[in-house]
Design a protein around this motif. Structure first.
Motif, PDB file in Angstrom:
ATOM      1  N   LYS A 145       0.845  -1.199   0.000  1.00 28.42           N
ATOM      2  CA  LYS A 145       0.000   0.000   0.000  1.00 28.42           C
ATOM      3  C   LYS A 145       0.879   1.247   0.000  1.00 28.42           C
ATOM      4  O   LYS A 145       2.000   1.233   0.513  1.00 28.42           O
ATOM      5  CB  LYS A 145      -0.898   0.006   1.244  1.00 28.42           C
ATOM      6  N   CYS A 146       0.344   2.318  -0.572  1.00 27.05           N
ATOM      7  CA  CYS A 146       1.094   3.566  -0.664  1.00 27.05           C
ATOM      8  C   CYS A 146       1.305   4.158   0.743  1.00 27.05           C
ATOM      9  O   CYS A 146       0.360   4.299   1.518  1.00 27.05           O
ATOM     10  CB  CYS A 146       0.315   4.536  -1.544  1.00 27.05           C
ATOM     11  N   VAL A 147       2.561   4.436   1.075  1.00 25.54           N
ATOM     12  CA  VAL A 147       2.901   5.053   2.370  1.00 25.54           C
ATOM     13  C   VAL A 147       3.546   6.403   2.097  1.00 25.54           C
ATOM     14  O   VAL A 147       4.428   6.506   1.243  1.00 25.54           O
ATOM     15  CB  VAL A 147       3.902   4.201   3.191  1.00 25.54           C
ATOM     16  N   GLN A 148       3.105   7.419   2.809  1.00 25.31           N
ATOM     17  CA  GLN A 148       3.701   8.736   2.628  1.00 25.31           C
ATOM     18  C   GLN A 148       4.248   9.267   3.947  1.00 25.31           C
ATOM     19  O   GLN A 148       3.927   8.748   5.013  1.00 25.31           O
ATOM     20  CB  GLN A 148       2.676   9.693   2.032  1.00 25.31           C
ATOM     21  N   LYS A 149       5.031  10.320   3.840  1.00 25.42           N
ATOM     22  CA  LYS A 149       5.667  10.934   5.019  1.00 25.42           C
ATOM     23  C   LYS A 149       6.370   9.863   5.855  1.00 25.42           C
ATOM     24  O   LYS A 149       6.116   9.714   7.046  1.00 25.42           O
ATOM     25  CB  LYS A 149       4.639  11.713   5.839  1.00 25.42           C
ATOM     26  N   HIS A 164       9.174  12.212   1.768  1.00 22.88           N
ATOM     27  CA  HIS A 164       7.769  12.534   1.537  1.00 22.88           C
ATOM     28  C   HIS A 164       7.031  11.307   0.993  1.00 22.88           C
ATOM     29  O   HIS A 164       5.942  10.954   1.456  1.00 22.88           O
ATOM     30  CB  HIS A 164       7.630  13.714   0.575  1.00 22.88           C
ATOM     31  N   ASN A 165       7.652  10.633   0.031  1.00 22.73           N
ATOM     32  CA  ASN A 165       7.120   9.359  -0.478  1.00 22.73           C
ATOM     33  C   ASN A 165       7.995   8.235   0.056  1.00 22.73           C
ATOM     34  O   ASN A 165       9.132   8.467   0.440  1.00 22.73           O
ATOM     35  CB  ASN A 165       7.152   9.338  -2.012  1.00 22.73           C
ATOM     36  N   ASN A 166       7.476   7.026   0.039  1.00 20.30           N
ATOM     37  CA  ASN A 166       8.249   5.898   0.578  1.00 20.30           C
ATOM     38  C   ASN A 166       9.452   5.591  -0.314  1.00 20.30           C
ATOM     39  O   ASN A 166       9.306   5.374  -1.508  1.00 20.30           O
ATOM     40  CB  ASN A 166       7.354   4.659   0.705  1.00 20.30           C
TER      41      ASN A 166
HETATM   42  C1  LIG Z   1       4.897  11.002  -4.433  1.00 21.10           C
HETATM   43  O1  LIG Z   1       3.878  10.088  -4.836  1.00 21.10           O
HETATM   44  C2  LIG Z   1       2.758  10.699  -5.442  1.00 21.10           C
HETATM   45  C3  LIG Z   1       1.720   9.641  -5.713  1.00 21.10           C
HETATM   46  O2  LIG Z   1       2.158   8.384  -5.381  1.00 21.10           O
HETATM   47  C4  LIG Z   1       3.199  11.412  -6.718  1.00 21.10           C
HETATM   48  O3  LIG Z   1       2.073  12.054  -7.328  1.00 21.10           O
HETATM   49  C5  LIG Z   1       4.269  12.441  -6.375  1.00 21.10           C
HETATM   50  O4  LIG Z   1       4.761  13.015  -7.546  1.00 21.10           O
HETATM   51  C6  LIG Z   1       5.401  11.793  -5.619  1.00 21.10           C
HETATM   52  N1  LIG Z   1       6.333  12.793  -5.146  1.00 21.10           N
HETATM   53  C7  LIG Z   1       7.626  12.704  -5.308  1.00 21.10           C
HETATM   54  C8  LIG Z   1       8.451  13.841  -4.770  1.00 21.10           C
HETATM   55  O5  LIG Z   1       8.161  11.766  -5.845  1.00 21.10           O
END
Ligand SMILES: *[C@@H]1O[C@H](CO)[C@@H](O)[C@H](O)[C@H]1NC(C)=O
Ligand SMILES: *[C@@H]1O[C@H](CO)[C@@H](O)[C@H](O)[C@H]1NC(C)=O
Ligand SMILES: *[C@@H]1O[C@H](CO)[C@@H](O)[C@H](O)[C@H]1NC(C)=O
Ligand SMILES: *[C@@H]1O[C@H](CO)[C@@H](O)[C@H](O)[C@H]1NC(C)=O
Length: 265
Positions: A145-149, A164-166
């Motif tokens: 699953k998508c995890v952020q922060k 910010h993204n996993n």
């Molecule tokens: C982080 O993930 C989102 C969706 O998964 C994407 O839209 C966004 O561009 C990503 N940000 C970075 C900095 O990679």
């Protein structure tokens, strides 16, 4: 003379046999290398180090019990907690399974797999790392699953790295001060979730100070064995020489001539 030869021959035989056993011992590898996974993850175990002809006789042990797979690659498509434990592979284990703990050359060392239940698991290619080697950590989520922060943290709450993204955490050179307990944390949807903590050990210069004494013990042992061999050899040399002398003196047989030259050189 036969009495003198046998200890040398025995030593050589023993060392050759132990080397052969080392070569033939298979290894279990995880691919990908994560030994901590989450429920429903796919896990692949590979048994390597067999001559190809031995493929068909490969057997797998899970917590000491035989499992039905006989292929060099054993895949768990959807891991469950019960799949946790110790995996070994080998050939012709059945007849030996009553005595797994003995040092059977055809049986691999165990690999531990842990299947956890939760949202996140902190994964590492290895938990014990030598100073200067790279560290690779992964904050893996249930069903990807998508995890952020995402934050990688020390157990005391000190953040190591924020994404910010996993993203996997790569540390090019491990320092021994990195040793400790770690976990990762992030947002799955709106849920703030954390992994369990795991211990990472970086073996540094402090541990390295053990090796010189280990080395010197090896050198002493090596010296003793070489000394023994030399003594046996010397005894052998003189005994052969004496035997030859006496046979030459009594029989003057010319066929001994070349051996005498070599020995007297
Ligand atoms: C982080 O993930 C989102 C969706 O998964 C994407 O839209 C966004 O561009 C990503 N940000 C970075 C900095 O990679
Ligand atoms: C043994 O296994 C290897 C790797 O899985 C495969 O490439 C090879 O063809 C197999 N050999 C036999 C005899 O089954
Ligand atoms: C175990 O040994 C017996 C006799 O030595 C043999 O007949 C049998 O096939 C062996 N079993 C396996 C699984 O290798
Ligand atoms: C998750 O909760 C912890 C406290 O338990 C908090 O410090 C952290 O900022 C939260 N993380 C996010 C991404 O909101």
């Amino acid at each position: 003379m036969g009495q003198l030869l046998s200890p040398v021959a025995l030593l050589l035989l023993v060392s050759a046999a132990s080397r052969a056993a080392e070569v033939l011992k298979p290894v279990v590898l995880l691919d990908p290398p994560w030994d901590r996974v989450l429920q429903e993850d796919r896990v692949t175990l590979k048994c390597q180090g067999f001559p190809p002809a031995a493929n068909s006789s490969i057997q797998w042990l899970h917590n000491g019990s035989l499992i039905s797979s006989h292929t060099p690659t054993y895949t768990i498509r959807s891991a469950r907690a019960e799949d946790s434990g110790e995996y070994r592979c080998g050939t012709n284990i059945s007849n030996l399974s009553f005595n797994i703990s003995s040092n059977i050359s055809s049986l691999s060392d165990p690999v531990q797999l842990q299947v956890r239940v939760g949202w996140l698991v902190l994964q590492a290619a290895r938990w014990v790392i030598q100073e200067g080697e790279p560290i690779h950590l992964r904050c893996h989520s249930w069903r990807n699953k998508c995890v952020q922060k995402v934050t990688y943290l020390h157990a005391d709450g000190r953040g190591v790295k924020y994404f910010h993204n996993n993203t996997d955490l790569h540390i090019p050179e491990a320092k021994h001060t990195f040793s400790g307990s770690y976990f990762c944390r992030g947002l799955v949807g709106k849920k703030n979730v954390s992994s369990e903590t795991v211990i990472i050990t970086v073996q540094g210069a402090a541990n390295a100070s053990i090796s010189p004494s280990v080395l010197s013990w090896h050198l002493i042992a090596f010296g003793l064995v070489m000394g023994l061999l030399l003594a046996v050899d010397t005894a052998l040399y003189f005994s052969v020489k004496r035997d030859l002398r006496s046979s030459l003196n009594t029989r003057k047989d010319y066929t001994f001539g070349w051996s005498k030259d070599i020995l007297d050189k």
